[in-house]
Design an enzyme around this catalytic site. Structure first.
Site, mmCIF file in Angstrom:
data_model
loop_
_atom_site.group_PDB
_atom_site.id
_atom_site.type_symbol
_atom_site.label_atom_id
_atom_site.label_comp_id
_atom_site.label_asym_id
_atom_site.label_seq_id
_atom_site.Cartn_x
_atom_site.Cartn_y
_atom_site.Cartn_z
ATOM 1 C CD GLU A 100 29.652 49.639 33.972
ATOM 2 O OE1 GLU A 100 29.029 49.870 32.924
ATOM 3 O OE2 GLU A 100 30.703 48.964 34.012
ATOM 4 C CB CYS A 124 31.917 40.629 28.090
ATOM 5 S SG CYS A 124 32.462 39.850 29.611
ATOM 6 C CG HIS A 125 29.857 44.240 32.739
ATOM 7 N ND1 HIS A 125 31.229 44.341 32.669
ATOM 8 C CD2 HIS A 125 29.392 45.482 33.030
ATOM 9 C CE1 HIS A 125 31.579 45.602 32.917
ATOM 10 N NE2 HIS A 125 30.486 46.310 33.136
ATOM 11 C CG ASN A 133 36.222 39.373 28.167
ATOM 12 O OD1 ASN A 133 37.434 39.469 28.016
ATOM 13 N ND2 ASN A 133 35.480 40.356 28.652
ATOM 14 C CE1 TYR A 192 25.961 38.476 24.455
ATOM 15 C CE2 TYR A 192 23.641 38.854 24.931
ATOM 16 C CZ TYR A 192 24.902 38.494 25.358
ATOM 17 O OH TYR A 192 25.121 38.152 26.669
#
Length: 197
Positions: free
Chosen positions: A195, A168-169, A160, A137
């Site tokens: 991912e 945003c994850h 979002n 952040y």
């Protein structure tokens, strides 16, 4: 009289589906379909997809309450909303490819009218965080020119309108822990694991 006519119509699912497709086609053809939506199943639960003629305007997790999301879209964007899956075929296909690990970036037009100001600058920056990468952040706050706005970055991520598509994850706490997520902690860890593998 009208009620009597409807009582005489066959109510089988095939007929209803055909009538709905005709309504969808006519509304789109006449330019009165402001928001099309559809649902898809995903590894993070059912997702609501909504698009305007400009592009994808909303992706919503089940925990957000899909009916509440549609009601908010009707209030803020337009009450002319219809389940019209065809308009979202490309979005659905790209999300399926992403969840199958066949896609690492989305190539979709988006409509960001649901976000503005600082939040919008954060949302736009999130696209720069690549597949499999993470940013804190604090990193995001610095990248958008306000290094002290760490909490405001968290708030922007929480609001979002296009989670998963705008990642945003991938924003985590400075200590590397996942932090909060609009889809819930399980959804965030699922996306990060997907991912990372």
């Amino acid at each position: 009289m009208i009620a009597k006519l409807f009582d005489e119509l066959p109510a089988d699912s095939e007929t209803l589906a055909r009538l709905h497709r005709r309504l969808e086609h006519t509304a789109d053809e006449q330019g009165v379909l402001d928001i099309a939506y559809r649902m898809i199943d995903s590894p993070v639960g059912p997702l609501l997809l909504a698009a305007t003629p400009v592009g994808l305007v909303r992706v919503a997790f089940d925990v957000e309450g899909h009916d509440a999301v549609l009601a908010r879209l009707a209030e803020v964007v337009s009450p002319r909303i219809l389940e019209a899956p065809a308009r979202l075929d490309t979005v659905a296909r790209q999300l399926e490819e992403y969840f199958a690990k066949q896609r690492t970036a989305f190539d979709l037009p988006v409509d960001l009218r649901l976000t503005a100001g600082f939040r919008r600058s954060v949302i736009e920056h999130l696209r720069d965080i690549g597949y499999g990468q993470r940013a804190s952040y604090a990193n995001v706050a610095a990248a958008v020119g306000n290094p002290r706005a760490v909490r405001a970055v968290g708030s922007a991520c929480a609001h979002n309108p296009l989670p998963v598509v705008i990642p945003c994850h991938r924003v985590v706490r400075s200590d590397g822990s996942p932090g909060q997520y609009v889809g819930g902690p399980h959804a965030k860890s699922t996306l990060l694991s997907l991912e990372a593998a």
